[in-house]
Scaffold this motif. Structure first.
Motif, PDB file in Angstrom:
ATOM      1  N   ILE A  13       0.853  -1.199   0.000  1.00 41.17           N
ATOM      2  CA  ILE A  13       0.000   0.000   0.000  1.00 41.17           C
ATOM      3  C   ILE A  13       0.888   1.248   0.000  1.00 41.17           C
ATOM      4  O   ILE A  13       1.697   1.448   0.912  1.00 41.17           O
ATOM      5  CB  ILE A  13      -0.904   0.045   1.259  1.00 41.17           C
ATOM      6  CG1 ILE A  13      -1.843  -1.155   1.300  1.00 41.17           C
ATOM      7  CG2 ILE A  13      -1.682   1.356   1.327  1.00 41.17           C
ATOM      8  CD1 ILE A  13      -2.971  -1.112   0.292  1.00 41.17           C
ATOM      9  N   VAL A  14       0.713   2.058  -1.038  1.00 43.40           N
ATOM     10  CA  VAL A  14       1.459   3.317  -1.131  1.00 43.40           C
ATOM     11  C   VAL A  14       0.457   4.468  -1.181  1.00 43.40           C
ATOM     12  O   VAL A  14      -0.577   4.369  -1.851  1.00 43.40           O
ATOM     13  CB  VAL A  14       2.353   3.365  -2.395  1.00 43.40           C
ATOM     14  CG1 VAL A  14       3.126   4.675  -2.466  1.00 43.40           C
ATOM     15  CG2 VAL A  14       3.321   2.192  -2.418  1.00 43.40           C
ATOM     16  N   LEU A  15       0.775   5.520  -0.454  1.00 40.91           N
ATOM     17  CA  LEU A  15      -0.012   6.753  -0.516  1.00 40.91           C
ATOM     18  C   LEU A  15       0.875   7.843  -1.098  1.00 40.91           C
ATOM     19  O   LEU A  15       2.032   7.990  -0.693  1.00 40.91           O
ATOM     20  CB  LEU A  15      -0.484   7.159   0.894  1.00 40.91           C
ATOM     21  CG  LEU A  15      -1.160   8.529   1.005  1.00 40.91           C
ATOM     22  CD1 LEU A  15      -2.470   8.567   0.227  1.00 40.91           C
ATOM     23  CD2 LEU A  15      -1.408   8.867   2.482  1.00 40.91           C
ATOM     24  N   GLU A  16       0.307   8.589  -2.049  1.00 43.12           N
ATOM     25  CA  GLU A  16       1.048   9.722  -2.624  1.00 43.12           C
ATOM     26  C   GLU A  16       0.258  10.998  -2.359  1.00 43.12           C
ATOM     27  O   GLU A  16      -0.952  11.051  -2.614  1.00 43.12           O
ATOM     28  CB  GLU A  16       1.212   9.526  -4.135  1.00 43.12           C
ATOM     29  CG  GLU A  16       1.827  10.727  -4.837  1.00 43.12           C
ATOM     30  CD  GLU A  16       2.020  10.492  -6.332  1.00 43.12           C
ATOM     31  OE1 GLU A  16       3.174  10.518  -6.785  1.00 43.12           O
ATOM     32  OE2 GLU A  16       1.023  10.271  -7.059  1.00 43.12           O
ATOM     33  N   LEU A  17       0.940  12.009  -1.857  1.00 40.84           N
ATOM     34  CA  LEU A  17       0.309  13.312  -1.645  1.00 40.84           C
ATOM     35  C   LEU A  17       0.787  14.239  -2.765  1.00 40.84           C
ATOM     36  O   LEU A  17       1.974  14.586  -2.808  1.00 40.84           O
ATOM     37  CB  LEU A  17       0.686  13.878  -0.271  1.00 40.84           C
ATOM     38  CG  LEU A  17       0.409  12.959   0.934  1.00 40.84           C
ATOM     39  CD1 LEU A  17       0.864  13.621   2.233  1.00 40.84           C
ATOM     40  CD2 LEU A  17      -1.063  12.589   1.021  1.00 40.84           C
ATOM     41  N   GLY A  18      -0.093  14.576  -3.696  1.00 41.73           N
ATOM     42  CA  GLY A  18       0.272  15.430  -4.831  1.00 41.73           C
ATOM     43  C   GLY A  18       0.455  14.621  -6.103  1.00 41.73           C
ATOM     44  O   GLY A  18       1.519  14.052  -6.337  1.00 41.73           O
ATOM     45  N   THR A  19      -0.611  14.566  -6.938  1.00 42.50           N
ATOM     46  CA  THR A  19      -0.579  13.730  -8.157  1.00 42.50           C
ATOM     47  C   THR A  19      -0.045  14.486  -9.371  1.00 42.50           C
ATOM     48  O   THR A  19       0.692  13.945 -10.176  1.00 42.50           O
ATOM     49  CB  THR A  19      -2.018  13.269  -8.513  1.00 42.50           C
ATOM     50  OG1 THR A  19      -2.688  12.841  -7.340  1.00 42.50           O
ATOM     51  CG2 THR A  19      -2.009  12.181  -9.556  1.00 42.50           C
ATOM     52  N   TYR A  20      -0.472  15.740  -9.505  1.00 41.76           N
ATOM     53  CA  TYR A  20      -0.263  16.563 -10.708  1.00 41.76           C
ATOM     54  C   TYR A  20      -0.721  15.757 -11.932  1.00 41.76           C
ATOM     55  O   TYR A  20      -1.879  15.401 -12.006  1.00 41.76           O
ATOM     56  CB  TYR A  20       1.195  17.035 -10.789  1.00 41.76           C
ATOM     57  CG  TYR A  20       1.450  18.035 -11.901  1.00 41.76           C
ATOM     58  CD1 TYR A  20       0.564  19.095 -12.146  1.00 41.76           C
ATOM     59  CD2 TYR A  20       2.584  17.948 -12.717  1.00 41.76           C
ATOM     60  CE1 TYR A  20       0.802  20.024 -13.169  1.00 41.76           C
ATOM     61  CE2 TYR A  20       2.829  18.872 -13.734  1.00 41.76           C
ATOM     62  CZ  TYR A  20       1.930  19.893 -13.954  1.00 41.76           C
ATOM     63  OH  TYR A  20       2.166  20.802 -14.961  1.00 41.76           O
ATOM     64  N   CYS A  21       0.171  15.430 -12.895  1.00 42.47           N
ATOM     65  CA  CYS A  21      -0.287  14.721 -14.101  1.00 42.47           C
ATOM     66  C   CYS A  21      -0.085  13.211 -14.013  1.00 42.47           C
ATOM     67  O   CYS A  21      -0.254  12.497 -15.013  1.00 42.47           O
ATOM     68  CB  CYS A  21       0.433  15.268 -15.324  1.00 42.47           C
ATOM     69  SG  CYS A  21       0.059  17.000 -15.620  1.00 42.47           S
ATOM     70  N   GLY A  22       0.332  12.730 -12.855  1.00 40.97           N
ATOM     71  CA  GLY A  22       0.427  11.277 -12.672  1.00 40.97           C
ATOM     72  C   GLY A  22       1.792  10.683 -12.976  1.00 40.97           C
ATOM     73  O   GLY A  22       1.954   9.457 -12.970  1.00 40.97           O
TER      74      GLY A  22
END
Ligand SMILES: C[S@@+](CC[C@H](N)C(=O)[O-])C[C@H]1O[C@@H](n2cnc3c(N)ncnc32)[C@H](O)[C@@H]1O
Length: 264
Positions: free
Chosen positions: A111-120
Protein backbone atom coordinates in the motif's frame (compact mmCIF):
# COMPACT_ATOMS: atom_id res chain seq x y z
CA UNK A 1 20.81 60.04 -38.92
CA UNK A 2 18.09 57.68 -40.17
CA UNK A 3 20.70 55.01 -40.88
CA UNK A 4 22.14 55.42 -37.37
CA UNK A 5 18.65 55.09 -35.86
CA UNK A 6 17.83 52.00 -37.96
CA UNK A 7 21.23 50.46 -37.16
CA UNK A 8 20.71 51.00 -33.42
CA UNK A 9 17.21 49.50 -33.62
CA UNK A 10 18.51 46.38 -35.42
CA UNK A 11 21.33 45.95 -32.87
CA UNK A 12 18.86 46.45 -29.95
CA UNK A 13 16.32 43.96 -31.31
CA UNK A 14 19.08 41.41 -32.09
CA UNK A 15 20.54 41.77 -28.61
CA UNK A 16 17.08 41.38 -27.04
CA UNK A 17 16.45 38.28 -29.18
CA UNK A 18 19.77 36.73 -28.12
CA UNK A 19 19.12 37.51 -24.43
CA UNK A 20 15.53 36.19 -24.41
CA UNK A 21 16.07 33.15 -26.65
CA UNK A 22 19.54 32.01 -25.63
CA UNK A 23 21.07 33.65 -22.55
CA UNK A 24 18.06 33.50 -20.18
CA UNK A 25 17.13 29.86 -21.08
CA UNK A 26 20.81 28.89 -20.62
CA UNK A 27 21.04 30.58 -17.20
CA UNK A 28 17.63 29.47 -15.88
CA UNK A 29 18.48 25.81 -15.00
CA UNK A 30 21.25 26.97 -12.62
CA UNK A 31 18.88 28.89 -10.33
CA UNK A 32 15.89 27.23 -8.67
CA UNK A 33 13.89 30.44 -8.18
CA UNK A 34 14.51 31.37 -11.85
CA UNK A 35 13.38 27.90 -12.99
CA UNK A 36 10.02 28.47 -11.32
CA UNK A 37 9.73 32.15 -12.28
CA UNK A 38 10.67 31.59 -15.93
CA UNK A 39 8.70 28.40 -16.56
CA UNK A 40 5.66 28.74 -14.30
CA UNK A 41 5.10 32.51 -14.22
CA UNK A 42 6.33 33.63 -17.66
CA UNK A 43 6.44 30.76 -20.20
CA UNK A 44 3.45 28.69 -19.07
CA UNK A 45 0.85 31.50 -19.16
CA UNK A 46 2.30 32.69 -22.50
CA UNK A 47 2.04 29.17 -23.99
CA UNK A 48 -1.46 28.72 -22.57
CA UNK A 49 -2.53 31.96 -24.24
CA UNK A 50 -0.80 31.19 -27.56
CA UNK A 51 -1.97 27.56 -27.81
CA UNK A 52 -5.37 27.88 -26.12
CA UNK A 53 -4.66 24.87 -23.88
CA UNK A 54 -3.10 24.14 -20.49
CA UNK A 55 0.36 22.59 -19.96
CA UNK A 56 -1.14 19.34 -18.58
CA UNK A 57 -3.34 19.13 -21.71
CA UNK A 58 -0.29 19.65 -23.93
CA UNK A 59 1.59 16.98 -21.94
CA UNK A 60 -1.27 14.49 -22.38
CA UNK A 61 -1.49 15.17 -26.08
CA UNK A 62 2.31 14.74 -26.45
CA UNK A 63 2.11 11.43 -24.55
CA UNK A 64 -0.70 10.18 -26.79
CA UNK A 65 1.23 11.13 -29.93
CA UNK A 66 4.68 9.85 -28.92
CA UNK A 67 4.44 7.02 -26.37
CA UNK A 68 3.43 3.39 -26.64
CA UNK A 69 -0.04 2.81 -25.20
CA UNK A 70 -0.03 0.33 -22.28
CA UNK A 71 3.71 0.74 -21.70
CA UNK A 72 4.40 2.76 -18.49
CA UNK A 73 8.14 3.07 -19.18
CA UNK A 74 7.43 4.54 -22.60
CA UNK A 75 4.94 7.02 -21.08
CA UNK A 76 7.42 8.03 -18.35
CA UNK A 77 10.30 8.62 -20.77
CA UNK A 78 8.00 10.52 -23.14
CA UNK A 79 6.96 12.87 -20.33
CA UNK A 80 10.66 13.38 -19.50
CA UNK A 81 11.39 14.24 -23.15
CA UNK A 82 8.43 16.68 -23.16
CA UNK A 83 9.73 18.37 -20.01
CA UNK A 84 13.34 18.59 -21.16
CA UNK A 85 12.72 19.63 -24.76
CA UNK A 86 9.35 21.41 -24.71
CA UNK A 87 8.05 22.62 -21.35
CA UNK A 88 9.41 22.21 -17.82
CA UNK A 89 6.90 20.64 -15.38
CA UNK A 90 6.86 19.91 -11.66
CA UNK A 91 7.11 16.09 -11.86
CA UNK A 92 9.64 14.40 -9.59
CA UNK A 93 11.58 13.97 -12.84
CA UNK A 94 14.03 11.43 -14.23
CA UNK A 95 17.00 12.00 -11.87
CA UNK A 96 15.16 11.96 -8.52
CA UNK A 97 12.85 9.41 -10.16
CA UNK A 98 15.67 6.85 -10.27
CA UNK A 99 16.23 7.30 -6.52
CA UNK A 100 12.49 6.98 -5.92
CA UNK A 101 12.44 3.76 -8.00
CA UNK A 102 15.27 2.30 -5.90
CA UNK A 103 13.55 3.16 -2.59
CA UNK A 104 10.25 1.66 -3.80
CA UNK A 105 11.97 -1.57 -4.93
CA UNK A 106 13.82 -1.90 -1.60
CA UNK A 107 10.57 -1.57 0.40
CA UNK A 108 8.45 -3.81 -1.89
CA UNK A 109 5.26 -2.09 -0.62
CA UNK A 110 1.67 -3.30 -0.88
CA UNK A 111 0.00 0.00 0.00
CA UNK A 112 1.46 3.32 -1.13
CA UNK A 113 -0.01 6.75 -0.52
CA UNK A 114 1.05 9.72 -2.62
CA UNK A 115 0.31 13.31 -1.64
CA UNK A 116 0.27 15.43 -4.83
CA UNK A 117 -0.58 13.73 -8.16
CA UNK A 118 -0.26 16.56 -10.71
CA UNK A 119 -0.29 14.72 -14.10
CA UNK A 120 0.43 11.28 -12.67
CA UNK A 121 4.14 11.03 -13.56
CA UNK A 122 5.37 9.81 -10.15
CA UNK A 123 2.22 7.68 -9.78
CA UNK A 124 3.31 5.76 -12.88
CA UNK A 125 6.89 5.44 -11.62
CA UNK A 126 5.66 3.99 -8.32
CA UNK A 127 2.78 1.81 -9.55
CA UNK A 128 4.82 0.03 -12.24
CA UNK A 129 7.11 -1.29 -9.47
CA UNK A 130 4.39 -2.57 -7.13
CA UNK A 131 4.11 -6.31 -6.53
CA UNK A 132 0.94 -8.11 -7.72
CA UNK A 133 -2.00 -6.85 -5.65
CA UNK A 134 -0.12 -3.68 -4.66
CA UNK A 135 -2.13 -0.44 -4.71
CA UNK A 136 -1.32 3.26 -4.92
CA UNK A 137 -3.69 5.93 -3.61
CA UNK A 138 -2.80 9.40 -4.86
CA UNK A 139 -4.36 12.69 -3.73
CA UNK A 140 -4.89 15.78 -5.89
CA UNK A 141 -7.01 18.83 -5.10
CA UNK A 142 -6.93 20.43 -8.56
CA UNK A 143 -9.75 18.77 -10.58
CA UNK A 144 -8.16 19.73 -13.93
CA UNK A 145 -4.88 18.03 -12.96
CA UNK A 146 -6.72 14.98 -11.58
CA UNK A 147 -8.61 14.61 -14.88
CA UNK A 148 -5.39 14.66 -16.93
CA UNK A 149 -3.65 12.30 -14.47
CA UNK A 150 -6.46 9.74 -14.86
CA UNK A 151 -6.12 9.88 -18.65
CA UNK A 152 -2.32 9.49 -18.54
CA UNK A 153 -2.62 6.61 -16.05
CA UNK A 154 -5.22 4.90 -18.29
CA UNK A 155 -2.99 5.45 -21.36
CA UNK A 156 -0.14 3.72 -19.50
CA UNK A 157 -2.48 0.85 -18.57
CA UNK A 158 -2.03 1.22 -14.80
CA UNK A 159 -5.58 2.24 -13.81
CA UNK A 160 -6.18 -1.03 -11.92
CA UNK A 161 -3.27 -0.24 -9.56
CA UNK A 162 -3.81 3.50 -9.03
CA UNK A 163 -6.73 5.27 -7.43
CA UNK A 164 -6.78 9.05 -7.82
CA UNK A 165 -8.55 10.63 -4.84
CA UNK A 166 -9.76 14.16 -5.56
CA UNK A 167 -9.71 16.74 -2.80
CA UNK A 168 -7.45 18.39 -0.23
CA UNK A 169 -5.19 15.92 1.58
CA UNK A 170 -6.31 17.31 4.95
CA UNK A 171 -9.90 16.17 4.20
CA UNK A 172 -9.03 12.87 2.49
CA UNK A 173 -6.46 11.46 4.94
CA UNK A 174 -8.97 10.91 7.80
CA UNK A 175 -11.23 8.96 5.38
CA UNK A 176 -8.57 6.48 4.21
CA UNK A 177 -9.10 3.79 6.85
CA UNK A 178 -12.89 3.54 6.62
CA UNK A 179 -13.48 4.39 2.97
CA UNK A 180 -10.57 2.48 1.46
CA UNK A 181 -9.95 -0.21 4.09
CA UNK A 182 -6.31 0.83 4.58
CA UNK A 183 -4.77 -0.43 7.82
CA UNK A 184 -1.46 1.36 7.43
CA UNK A 185 0.68 2.69 4.58
CA UNK A 186 3.91 0.95 3.64
CA UNK A 187 5.24 3.98 1.78
CA UNK A 188 4.07 7.58 1.72
CA UNK A 189 5.44 9.76 -1.09
CA UNK A 190 5.06 13.39 -0.01
CA UNK A 191 5.10 15.79 -2.96
CA UNK A 192 2.30 18.35 -2.59
CA UNK A 193 2.56 21.98 -1.42
CA UNK A 194 5.56 22.32 0.84
CA UNK A 195 3.75 23.89 3.82
CA UNK A 196 1.47 20.81 3.98
CA UNK A 197 4.29 18.26 4.53
CA UNK A 198 4.51 18.62 8.31
CA UNK A 199 0.80 19.06 9.19
CA UNK A 200 -0.14 16.11 6.93
CA UNK A 201 2.59 13.91 8.43
CA UNK A 202 1.22 14.64 11.92
CA UNK A 203 -2.34 13.99 10.66
CA UNK A 204 -1.25 10.64 9.16
CA UNK A 205 0.31 9.73 12.52
CA UNK A 206 -2.88 10.71 14.41
CA UNK A 207 -5.00 8.64 12.00
CA UNK A 208 -2.81 5.58 12.59
CA UNK A 209 -1.74 5.40 8.94
CA UNK A 210 1.96 5.56 9.84
CA UNK A 211 3.09 2.44 11.69
CA UNK A 212 6.34 0.67 12.51
CA UNK A 213 8.30 0.34 9.26
CA UNK A 214 6.32 2.90 7.25
CA UNK A 215 8.69 4.73 4.93
CA UNK A 216 8.12 8.42 4.22
CA UNK A 217 9.78 9.74 1.05
CA UNK A 218 9.62 13.52 0.76
CA UNK A 219 10.47 15.38 -2.44
CA UNK A 220 11.87 18.93 -2.80
CA UNK A 221 13.31 19.02 0.70
CA UNK A 222 16.17 21.26 -0.51
CA UNK A 223 14.39 23.27 -3.20
CA UNK A 224 11.90 24.87 -2.69
CA UNK A 225 12.70 23.32 0.72
CA UNK A 226 10.71 22.04 3.67
CA UNK A 227 12.67 23.20 6.77
CA UNK A 228 9.96 22.51 9.37
CA UNK A 229 9.37 18.99 8.03
CA UNK A 230 13.11 18.20 7.94
CA UNK A 231 13.61 19.51 11.46
CA UNK A 232 10.78 17.25 12.64
CA UNK A 233 11.80 13.96 11.00
CA UNK A 234 15.53 14.46 11.61
CA UNK A 235 15.15 15.22 15.32
CA UNK A 236 12.31 12.89 16.24
CA UNK A 237 13.35 9.68 18.07
CA UNK A 238 10.51 7.98 16.16
CA UNK A 239 12.16 8.35 12.76
CA UNK A 240 15.44 7.31 11.18
CA UNK A 241 16.07 9.78 8.38
CA UNK A 242 18.41 9.90 5.41
CA UNK A 243 18.98 12.52 2.67
CA UNK A 244 19.44 11.61 -0.99
CA UNK A 245 21.10 14.42 -2.92
CA UNK A 246 20.00 15.07 -6.47
CA UNK A 247 18.73 17.93 -8.65
CA UNK A 248 15.48 19.83 -9.05
CA UNK A 249 13.55 18.17 -11.87
CA UNK A 250 14.93 18.95 -15.33
CA UNK A 251 17.45 21.48 -13.98
CA UNK A 252 20.92 21.85 -12.47
CA UNK A 253 19.76 23.22 -9.09
CA UNK A 254 20.43 21.03 -6.06
CA UNK A 255 17.41 19.29 -4.58
CA UNK A 256 16.90 15.97 -2.85
CA UNK A 257 14.63 13.36 -1.34
CA UNK A 258 14.40 12.61 2.39
CA UNK A 259 13.66 9.02 3.36
CA UNK A 260 12.36 8.65 6.92
CA UNK A 261 11.52 5.26 8.40
CA UNK A 262 9.04 5.26 11.31
CA UNK A 263 10.58 3.21 14.13
CA UNK A 264 7.49 3.03 16.33
C1 LIG B 1 4.80 18.88 -7.27
S1 LIG B 1 3.20 18.50 -7.85
C2 LIG B 1 3.15 16.72 -7.74
C3 LIG B 1 4.04 16.07 -8.74
C4 LIG B 1 3.88 14.57 -8.80
N1 LIG B 1 4.05 13.94 -7.53
C5 LIG B 1 4.89 14.00 -9.76
O1 LIG B 1 6.06 13.86 -9.37
O2 LIG B 1 4.53 13.71 -10.90
C6 LIG B 1 2.19 18.94 -6.45
C7 LIG B 1 0.72 18.69 -6.67
O3 LIG B 1 0.09 18.65 -5.40
C8 LIG B 1 -1.19 19.23 -5.50
N2 LIG B 1 -1.51 19.65 -4.12
C9 LIG B 1 -0.90 20.62 -3.41
N3 LIG B 1 -1.36 20.66 -2.14
C10 LIG B 1 -2.32 19.70 -2.07
C11 LIG B 1 -3.17 19.25 -1.02
N4 LIG B 1 -3.11 19.79 0.20
N5 LIG B 1 -4.04 18.24 -1.29
C12 LIG B 1 -4.08 17.67 -2.51
N6 LIG B 1 -3.29 18.06 -3.55
C13 LIG B 1 -2.42 19.05 -3.33
C14 LIG B 1 -1.01 20.37 -6.51
O4 LIG B 1 -2.22 20.73 -7.11
C15 LIG B 1 -0.01 19.76 -7.48
O5 LIG B 1 -0.66 19.15 -8.55
Amino acid sequence: MLLFFLGSAVVGVSLGYIIVCFIIPWLVPFSGPFVLLWHEVILEPAMDWLKGSSKPQRMLSYVQRHSKRGDPDSVISTIDIFCRSKEWAMNVGDEKGLILDKLICEANPSIVLELGTYCGYSSLRIARLLPPGGRLFTMEFNPAYAKIAKQIIAWAGLESKIQVLEGPSGDLIPQLKKKHAIEKCDIIFIDHWKDCYLPDTKLLEECGLIGKGTVLIADNVTFPGTPDYLEYVRNSPHYSSQYFKSYLEYSKTEDGLEKSVFLG
